[in-house]
Structures are given as structure tokens and as C-alpha cells.
Write an enzyme that holds these catalytic residues in place. Structure first.
Site, PDB file in Angstrom:
ATOM      1  N   LYS A 175      28.858  43.949  49.504  1.00 36.06           N
ATOM      2  CA  LYS A 175      28.910  42.692  48.803  1.00 36.06           C
ATOM      3  C   LYS A 175      29.877  42.739  47.627  1.00 36.06           C
ATOM      4  O   LYS A 175      30.308  41.709  47.122  1.00 36.06           O
ATOM      5  CB  LYS A 175      27.502  42.345  48.249  1.00 36.06           C
ATOM      6  CG  LYS A 175      26.431  42.199  49.271  1.00 36.06           C
ATOM      7  CD  LYS A 175      25.079  41.963  48.550  1.00 36.06           C
ATOM      8  CE  LYS A 175      23.925  41.980  49.539  1.00 36.06           C
ATOM      9  NZ  LYS A 175      22.627  41.948  48.849  1.00 36.06           N
ATOM     10  N   GLU A 234      38.579  46.037  48.279  1.00 39.06           N
ATOM     11  CA  GLU A 234      37.372  46.753  47.861  1.00 39.06           C
ATOM     12  C   GLU A 234      37.182  46.605  46.361  1.00 39.06           C
ATOM     13  O   GLU A 234      38.147  46.431  45.610  1.00 39.06           O
ATOM     14  CB  GLU A 234      37.499  48.236  48.271  1.00 39.06           C
ATOM     15  CG  GLU A 234      36.391  49.159  47.815  1.00 39.06           C
ATOM     16  CD  GLU A 234      34.994  48.809  48.324  1.00 39.06           C
ATOM     17  OE1 GLU A 234      34.585  47.633  48.185  1.00 39.06           O
ATOM     18  OE2 GLU A 234      34.306  49.715  48.817  1.00 39.06           O
ATOM     19  N   ASP A 238      35.136  55.251  45.026  1.00 41.85           N
ATOM     20  CA  ASP A 238      34.442  56.317  44.292  1.00 41.85           C
ATOM     21  C   ASP A 238      34.626  57.632  45.064  1.00 41.85           C
ATOM     22  O   ASP A 238      35.637  58.304  44.899  1.00 41.85           O
ATOM     23  CB  ASP A 238      32.970  55.895  44.147  1.00 41.85           C
ATOM     24  CG  ASP A 238      32.151  56.851  43.308  1.00 41.85           C
ATOM     25  OD1 ASP A 238      32.726  57.729  42.658  1.00 41.85           O
ATOM     26  OD2 ASP A 238      30.908  56.728  43.297  1.00 41.85           O
ATOM     27  N   ARG A 240      25.438  41.783  39.312  1.00 43.16           N
ATOM     28  CA  ARG A 240      26.685  41.370  39.981  1.00 43.16           C
ATOM     29  C   ARG A 240      27.309  40.161  39.288  1.00 43.16           C
ATOM     30  O   ARG A 240      28.510  39.935  39.375  1.00 43.16           O
ATOM     31  CB  ARG A 240      26.406  40.979  41.435  1.00 43.16           C
ATOM     32  CG  ARG A 240      26.037  42.131  42.341  1.00 43.16           C
ATOM     33  CD  ARG A 240      26.149  41.702  43.794  1.00 43.16           C
ATOM     34  NE  ARG A 240      25.408  42.566  44.703  1.00 43.16           N
ATOM     35  CZ  ARG A 240      25.872  43.698  45.218  1.00 43.16           C
ATOM     36  NH1 ARG A 240      27.080  44.122  44.909  1.00 43.16           N
ATOM     37  NH2 ARG A 240      25.138  44.422  46.042  1.00 43.16           N
TER      38      ARG A 240
HETATM   39  P1  IMP Z   1      32.415  55.355  47.852  1.00 44.95           P
HETATM   40  O1  IMP Z   1      31.668  56.419  47.105  1.00 44.95           O
HETATM   41  O2  IMP Z   1      33.890  55.410  47.531  1.00 44.95           O
HETATM   42  O3  IMP Z   1      32.125  55.423  49.305  1.00 44.95           O
HETATM   43  O4  IMP Z   1      31.897  53.965  47.330  1.00 44.95           O
HETATM   44  C1  IMP Z   1      30.781  53.400  47.916  1.00 44.95           C
HETATM   45  C2  IMP Z   1      30.414  52.092  47.342  1.00 44.95           C
HETATM   46  O5  IMP Z   1      29.677  52.361  46.178  1.00 44.95           O
HETATM   47  C3  IMP Z   1      31.540  51.180  46.928  1.00 44.95           C
HETATM   48  O6  IMP Z   1      31.830  50.246  47.915  1.00 44.95           O
HETATM   49  C4  IMP Z   1      30.995  50.480  45.708  1.00 44.95           C
HETATM   50  O7  IMP Z   1      30.519  49.197  46.065  1.00 44.95           O
HETATM   51  C5  IMP Z   1      29.855  51.346  45.279  1.00 44.95           C
HETATM   52  N1  IMP Z   1      30.133  51.941  43.972  1.00 44.95           N
HETATM   53  C6  IMP Z   1      30.865  53.018  43.674  1.00 44.95           C
HETATM   54  N2  IMP Z   1      30.884  53.242  42.341  1.00 44.95           N
HETATM   55  C7  IMP Z   1      30.146  52.257  41.804  1.00 44.95           C
HETATM   56  C8  IMP Z   1      29.783  51.921  40.455  1.00 44.95           C
HETATM   57  O8  IMP Z   1      30.154  52.568  39.463  1.00 44.95           O
HETATM   58  N3  IMP Z   1      29.002  50.819  40.307  1.00 44.95           N
HETATM   59  C9  IMP Z   1      28.576  50.068  41.346  1.00 44.95           C
HETATM   60  N4  IMP Z   1      28.888  50.336  42.619  1.00 44.95           N
HETATM   61  C10 IMP Z   1      29.663  51.424  42.841  1.00 44.95           C
HETATM   62 MG    MG Z   2      31.095  48.184  47.843  1.00 45.54          MG
END
Ligand code: IMP
Ligand code: MG
Length: 174
Positions: free
Chosen positions: A43, A98, A102, A164
Site C-alpha cells: 500500500k 516504491e 530497505d 499512513r
Molecule cells: P524491503 O525490506 O526493501 O523488502 O522493504 C519491504 C517493505 O517494507 C517496503 O515496501 C516498505 O513498504 C516497508 N518498509 C521498509 N522500511 C520501512 C520504514 O522505515 N517504514 C515503513 N515501512 C517500511
Molecule cells: Mg511497501
């Protein structure tokens, strides 16, 4: 005294708006006349995508995907699946949108999924990059901000589905 963490503004709505305009200018330079398909990751990216496309003054399409995880295999305990995309990707100039990269696992997984469908081109636009926790390398073609290794909320980003709606990107401080 409340035990709820206090959101502290890290990136203001004004800084976000400036970055969105800059990214839109870069995207316009590269996609003008191409009729791209912008795919938002739900989302978190909904607000960023909505603001971004208001600055893209040329024909484009949008669609959304979400990554659902569910328990299922005894080995990993988790299987991920991309859901929601209804538009035919083959041959299209696809720009994945995106909120924040992270570990890179989410974006990497969705990029793999899209790549298998043979788009004409495939690029990534992310509002924020948190490189400290990267586990999988991801090329971000259009980037808003590099952010510190803190948990961020607001402007689409959530903690357990809350925050959000905050107009600024905030860190949560106890
Ligand atoms: P990934 O760790 O790069 O796979 O990120 C996974 C998902 O975690 C992303 O699509 C973000 O929506 C969410 N995410 C990563 N870091 C944060 C944060 O600091 N706050 C909120 N959501 C996060
Ligand atoms: Mg996300």
C-alpha cells in the site's frame, strides 16, 4: 504520559513536494512520448504515485501490485506472491514505483516478476532508500531521498497500518 511513540518530522511535506517535482522532471525527460506503465507497490506507494503522476503531463497508464506473504513451506515458513497486476506488461515501458527500499527483497522480487513478463524496458523509482539494511542489491533509477536506518512513517508509510495519513515523513521516537 502516553507510551505511543512520538512522530518527529524527518522530511517535511515541502521537501517531499520538491523531490516529487524533480523526479517527475527526470521521468518526463526519459518517458515523454513513450506511453509508460507505472506500477505502484501497495500500500505504501499510493500517495507518492498519486502526487508524482500529477506532474507527468503526457499519456501513461497506472496499475498496482502488492506482495503477499503467507506461511506455507516448512523450509522457509514464508512464500511470497505478487498479486494484483491486470495490465499486460509484455513490450511495455514499465516504471515500478516504491515508497522505500530497505532490505531490497520486496523490490527485487517484484522486479524479477515483471522482468519475466518481457517488458520493453523496466526501471525503478523509489521515494526513499535506506541502504543500511540492504540484503539484495537494487538499482534505483529515480530516487527521492537517502534516509538513515530508522523506522519511518507518514506519506504512505505505516507502522501496523497506522500513520499512513501523516503528510510528512517522520521517524518514531520513544
Ligand atoms: P524491503 O525490506 O526493501 O523488502 O522493504 C519491504 C517493505 O517494507 C517496503 O515496501 C516498505 O513498504 C516497508 N518498509 C521498509 N522500511 C520501512 C520504514 O522505515 N517504514 C515503513 N515501512 C517500511
Ligand atoms: Mg511497501
Amino acid at each position: 504520559m502516553s507510551s505511543e511513540p512520538e512522530p518527529r518530522i524527518l522530511i517535511s511535506r515541502k521537501e517531499i513536494a520538491t523531490a516529487v517535482e524533480r523526479l517527475a522532471a527526470e521521468i518526463t525527460r526519459d518517458y515523454l512520448g513513450k506511453y509508460p506503465l507505472l506500477v505502484g507497490i501497495l500500500k505504501g506507494a499510493f500517495m507518492f504515485l498519486a502526487d508524482l503522476i500529477r506532474h507527468l503531463d503526457f499519456p501513461l497508464e497506472i496499475d498496482f501490485v502488492r506482495l503477499s506473504s503467507y506461511g506455507g513451506t516448512k523450509s522457509s515458513g514464508k512464500v511470497s506472491q505478487v498479486q494484483g497486476l491486470l495490465t499486460l506488461v509484455k513490450g511495455r515501458d514499465v516504471l515500478l514505483i516504491e515508497d522505500i527500499v530497505d532490505t531490497g527483497l520486496t523490490t527485487g522480487f517484484i522486479l524479477d516478476y515483471l522482468r519475466k513478463q518481457m517488458p520493453g524496458s523496466l526501471k525503478l523509482c523509489a521515494l526513499a532508500d535506506k541502504p543500511a539494511r540492504r540484503r539484495r542489491p537494487v538499482v534505483i533509477d529515480y530516487l527521492g531521498f537517502t534516509v538513515p536506518n530508522k523506522f519511518l512513517v507518514g506519506y504512505g508509510l505505516d507502522l501496523d497500518e497506522k500513520y499512513r495519513n501523516l503528510p510528512d515523513i517522520c521517524s518514531l521516537e520513544d
